[in-house]
Design a protein around this motif. Structure first.
Motif, PDB file in Angstrom:
ATOM      1  N   GLY A 255      41.243  41.867  39.913  1.00 20.13           N
ATOM      2  CA  GLY A 255      42.660  41.619  39.688  1.00 20.13           C
ATOM      3  C   GLY A 255      42.974  40.139  39.538  1.00 20.13           C
ATOM      4  N   ASP A 256      42.121  39.274  40.118  1.00 16.13           N
ATOM      5  CA  ASP A 256      42.354  37.827  40.051  1.00 16.13           C
ATOM      6  C   ASP A 256      41.753  37.202  38.794  1.00 16.13           C
ATOM      7  OD1 ASP A 256      43.412  38.157  42.551  1.00 16.13           O
ATOM      8  OD2 ASP A 256      41.580  37.567  43.602  1.00 16.13           O
TER       9      ASP A 256
ATOM     10  N   HIS B 188      36.580  48.709  46.589  1.00 19.74           N
ATOM     11  CA  HIS B 188      37.848  48.091  46.965  1.00 19.74           C
ATOM     12  C   HIS B 188      37.773  46.561  46.916  1.00 19.74           C
ATOM     13  CE1 HIS B 188      39.951  51.777  47.695  1.00 19.74           C
ATOM     14  NE2 HIS B 188      38.944  52.239  48.408  1.00 19.74           N
ATOM     15  N   GLN B 189      36.650  46.010  47.393  1.00 24.56           N
ATOM     16  CA  GLN B 189      36.474  44.548  47.331  1.00 24.56           C
ATOM     17  C   GLN B 189      36.500  44.055  45.894  1.00 24.56           C
ATOM     18  OE1 GLN B 189      32.762  43.499  49.235  1.00 24.56           O
ATOM     19  NE2 GLN B 189      33.350  44.456  51.166  1.00 24.56           N
ATOM     20  N   THR B 190      35.759  44.769  45.040  1.00 24.93           N
ATOM     21  CA  THR B 190      35.576  44.303  43.669  1.00 24.93           C
ATOM     22  C   THR B 190      36.848  44.465  42.850  1.00 24.93           C
ATOM     23  OG1 THR B 190      33.283  45.005  43.906  1.00 24.93           O
ATOM     24  CG2 THR B 190      34.002  44.428  41.694  1.00 24.93           C
ATOM     25  N   VAL B 191      37.560  45.573  43.053  1.00 26.37           N
ATOM     26  CA  VAL B 191      38.809  45.787  42.328  1.00 26.37           C
ATOM     27  C   VAL B 191      39.808  44.684  42.671  1.00 26.37           C
ATOM     28  CG1 VAL B 191      40.878  47.247  42.255  1.00 26.37           C
ATOM     29  CG2 VAL B 191      38.637  48.264  41.899  1.00 26.37           C
ATOM     30  N   ARG B 192      39.848  44.304  43.946  1.00 30.26           N
ATOM     31  CA  ARG B 192      40.740  43.235  44.362  1.00 30.26           C
ATOM     32  C   ARG B 192      40.390  41.944  43.624  1.00 30.26           C
ATOM     33  NH1 ARG B 192      40.584  44.421  49.857  1.00 30.26           N
ATOM     34  NH2 ARG B 192      38.735  43.105  49.944  1.00 30.26           N
ATOM     35  N   ARG B 193      39.102  41.653  43.550  1.00 27.45           N
ATOM     36  CA  ARG B 193      38.694  40.411  42.886  1.00 27.45           C
ATOM     37  C   ARG B 193      38.850  40.492  41.368  1.00 27.45           C
ATOM     38  NH1 ARG B 193      33.075  40.098  44.943  1.00 27.45           N
ATOM     39  NH2 ARG B 193      32.886  38.063  43.943  1.00 27.45           N
TER      40      ARG B 193
END
Lengths: 279, 279
Positions: free
Chosen positions: B242-243, B235-240
């Motif tokens: 996305g940026d 979840h952390q990595t997917v969020r990042r």
């Protein structure tokens, strides 16, 4: 292989068991064949994590078609690994696509997580229901509404499907300029099948006209890459974690109740992150 | 909270629908109450990815018990996120455990991936079957054999359960010095229930005597930590991701068929690994 893909129109057919999906798929195949299009079919059978084998009765029945030229049928058992299933399904779809199939139908049995994943691998999703399935369908409706591009009320000769059609249609919204039609069929008699295929062809044109197909493809490819990459990263990292003492030591402290599982998990996230660095 | 856990004996009850699991659980609760032990019950209802809500009929029926003192019942809908469900279940079990329950029963409805996950959160797994369920049970048998510590043939007054008992018993193996017993019950009449609870208590002693309970706990904690850590990392990595532009660029190349998905995924693994480094 991959550069030769992209020509096929891919259709997912899903819905609760008992709605006659397999028969409907048979009839849709026949109709596409009448229109001189080649059809590949991928039947995905539900399978508990336990069986491995799965219930392939439908496949056997569909063999009628697999003897025909230009209809290729392949069955897959899900083996309880949904991520793996979606990945295998995507690759099989690509093989059928590169082989020059005009239309590829992916039939899933049952309803649930699998359907969401399968819906993310095709151009069009057909949701098959039947009249007055009652509470169960009411419950499923909301979610099916999200994935369905076309709704088919099969077995619509059993009871008057008007109420079911109303219930479903009233829950649907226009999505990317397309209002999902709700059609009624009696698949065993072949009633209503040409209209279903007409609707599918109309939807196919709609997707292609608006650049929508590529937009959807981009979304699909994105989730495919993310899923595959994390799955591979997971397997690589778990293997390497097994060679190290850090995980064992965290586990021992949790077992002794010196450390709670949430704290231990967040320390393990740190270890995983550093393992990536050393990779 | 966590330091106060570990006192409860946790039991998972699973098996195909229609075998009378809920009634059996009711009767097991009654029997434990007669033995003056407190019981917490966690009912996990199947729920497609779609419904969210789930079919809580069983819960309502079980409310008879929830009015009793010392029986705590909580229902959870699975919401299609099996990993999340197992995590939530573990935490609820811990709350019941810390609250001082002697026995915690986790009832799952249906069969499949959920059961495997739930079996990995309890001390003892009871598999409920019924006589002559036929091919379906034959298919499930192998996998159930792996997770079951105790087999109950419920509804054994419908037909002679001898053949079913034989089929199941012959597929079972001694595991950690324990041969899973196959017992017959008629839960609606209360027949055979004391023997089931006797067996559960015997198994509990077996686990504790041989240090087996801690050995199993260690394995459970290990998979819990790994699952939770990877889920959080994901979840952390997917969020990042996305940026960043890197994923978008990979997707664009795959859509243009300049790059195949497997190659793109393996490049993404590299990107993910480096993101850990920068974390």
């Amino acid at each position: 292989l991959y550069p030769h893909t992209g020509g096929a129109f891919t259709i997912g057919v899903t819905g609760p068991t008992g709605t006659g999906k397999s028969t409907l798929v048979d009839k849709i195949i026949e109709e596409y064949r009448k229109r001189e299009l080649s059809v590949g079919v991928l039947a995905i059978d539900p399978s508990s994590a336990f069986t491995g084998g799965a219930l392939l009765g439908d496949r056997v029945r569909m063999m009628d078609h697999s003897l025909e030229k230009k209809v290729y049928i392949r069955s897959m058992a899900s083996r309880g690994d949904l991520g793996g299933l979606a990945r295998a399904a995507r690759n099989t779809i690509r093989v059928l696509d590169a082989a020059g199939m005009d239309v590829i139908i992916v039939e899933t049995v049952g309803a649930g997580q699998t359907e969401v994943q399968i819906a993310s691998t095709v151009d069009a999703t057909v949701v098959v229901l039947m009249p007055q399935l009652g509470d169960e369908v009411q419950a499923f409706k909301a979610g099916f509404a999200e994935i369905g591009d076309l709704f088919v009320i099969n077995k619509s000769d059993i009871v008057n499907p008007a109420k079911t059609i109303y219930n479903i249609a009233s829950g649907l919204q226009v999505k990317d300029g397309w209002r999902p039609p709700v059609l009624k069929t009696v698949a065993v008699k072949g009633t209503g099948i040409p209209a279903v295929v007409d609707s599918l062809e109309k939807f196919q044109k709609h997707l292609e006209a608006g650049g929508l197909r590529e937009k959807r493809l981009r979304k699909r490819i994105e989730s495919e890459l993310v899923d595959a990459a994390f799955s591979d990263f997971y397997h690589q990292t778990v293997r390497r974690l097994g060679d190290q003492k850090e995980l064992d030591s965290l586990v021992a402290r949790v077992v002794k109740r010196e450390l709670d599982p949430e704290t231990a998990a967040s320390r393990l996230v740190g270890i995983i992150s550093k393992m990536g660095e050393r990779a």
